[in-house]
Design a protein around this motif. Structure first.
Motif, PDB file in Angstrom:
ATOM      1  N   ASN A   5     -30.539 -16.291 -23.761  1.00 54.04           N
ATOM      2  CA  ASN A   5     -31.058 -17.248 -22.793  1.00 54.04           C
ATOM      3  C   ASN A   5     -32.191 -16.688 -21.948  1.00 54.04           C
ATOM      4  OD1 ASN A   5     -29.731 -19.594 -23.391  1.00 54.04           O
ATOM      5  ND2 ASN A   5     -28.073 -19.306 -21.911  1.00 54.04           N
ATOM      6  N   TYR A   8     -35.151 -17.119 -24.068  1.00 51.68           N
ATOM      7  CA  TYR A   8     -35.430 -18.553 -24.158  1.00 51.68           C
ATOM      8  C   TYR A   8     -36.192 -19.038 -22.930  1.00 51.68           C
ATOM      9  CZ  TYR A   8     -34.461 -23.541 -23.479  1.00 51.68           C
ATOM     10  OH  TYR A   8     -34.576 -24.874 -23.191  1.00 51.68           O
ATOM     11  N   ASP A  62     -32.040 -20.520 -27.480  1.00 53.44           N
ATOM     12  CA  ASP A  62     -31.185 -21.168 -26.486  1.00 53.44           C
ATOM     13  C   ASP A  62     -29.728 -21.067 -26.934  1.00 53.44           C
ATOM     14  OD1 ASP A  62     -29.926 -22.757 -24.648  1.00 53.44           O
ATOM     15  OD2 ASP A  62     -31.078 -24.568 -25.079  1.00 53.44           O
TER      16      ASP A  62
END
Length: 282
Positions: A5, A8, A62
């Motif tokens: 993340n 991302y 993600d």
């Protein structure tokens, strides 16, 4: 596991920058199609689509996005973008080149992320990220090329239908008399289109007698000859009688070989004679 993340969000925050850097680096002088356009609306469209590309592509990292969701999102983007007229008029190799340029951007930004991060990532992890970027760009490039080919085939088929329709015009000569001049090579596909178009046009123009001139047809095979005479029978069913003109010896021979019955069919040497018979020549 390739998802991260932090990576991302690092890429997502730079999606607009990715687009601006990419568009600024475009070699517009040595390009063509959509990338060379100086139309503000086209430029805005290209940048908007590229930005939407990045918003979707970032999601490969993600943690909340499944592989199926990621691919489905891209399939939608590919279908919409490849269908744009500007892209359809852009050479494929130029489109692919820009995908590769975008890919290089992501590989560079992964390096920047690793360098700026407070965490330490193993070479295996970094290699896994890079491999995922390359694999997904390969998917997008292949899917985009396939969809572009599909649109090109549909466009070609539509153009072919138009050519067939224009190449078999029923020309009105009087209130109920018309001429169908056939010119060039006639294959089975074109013969079928000629039948469909002629029946439609004769019905629409309320033709009662049709002159079919074959003097411009050099070669005709057995199947095509059969279809032409099937057309004459079909016309008879809707109340249209026919006169054939300009039949070459080769076509006459083919017609005889397949057992065409000329007994109830009017045949003349040329279109001049056909018109004279109907008192249309002064």
């Amino acid at each position: 596991m390739h998802r991260n993340n932090q990576l991302y969000h690092f890429l997502l925050e730079r999606a607009r920058l990715l687009t601006d850097q990419w568009h600024e680096a475009l070699d517009k002088h040595n390009s063509s199609g959509v990338y060379a356009s100086d139309d503000p609306e086209v430029i805005e469209m290209v940048k908007k689509q590229n930005y939407e590309f990045h918003v979707r592509f970032c999601r490969v990292f993600d943690e909340s996005c499944s592989e199926a969701e990621f691919l489905s999102s891209f399939d939608e983007w590919i279908c919409t973008t490849s269908g744009e007229q500007e892209y359809q008029h852009t050479p494929t190799h130029l489109i692919l080149q820009e995908f590769f340029n975008n890919q290089e951007q992501y590989l560079d930004y992964v390096k920047e992320f690793v360098k700026a991060s407070h965490e330490t990532y193993s070479p295996e992890t970094i290699n896994r990220w890079n491999r995922k970027i390359i694999d997904n760009f390969n998917y997008v490039i292949l899917a985009f090329a396939e969809q572009s080919y599909k649109y090109a085939e549909e466009r070609l088929a539509a153009q072919k239908d138009m050519i067939h329709e224009l190449s078999s015009p029923v020309i009105s000569l009087s209130e109920d008399l018309a001429l169908l001049p056939l010119v060039g090579d006639i294959d089975t596909d074109r013969a079928q289109k000629v039948m469909e178009n002629t029946l439609k046009q004769c019905s629409g123009q309320r033709v009662k007698h049709l002159l079919i001139d074959l003097s411009g047809v050099l070669i005709i095979d057995t199947m095509v000859a059969h279809q032409i005479f099937q057309l004459i029978k079909a016309l008879k069913l809707i109340g249209v009688t026919c006169t054939l003109s300009g039949i070459r010896p080769e076509i006459a021979q083919t017609a005889v070989q397949i057992g065409i019955d000329f007994e109830d069919l009017s045949v003349v040497f040329n279109i001049h004679q056909a018109l004279a018979q109907r008192n249309l020549l002064q």
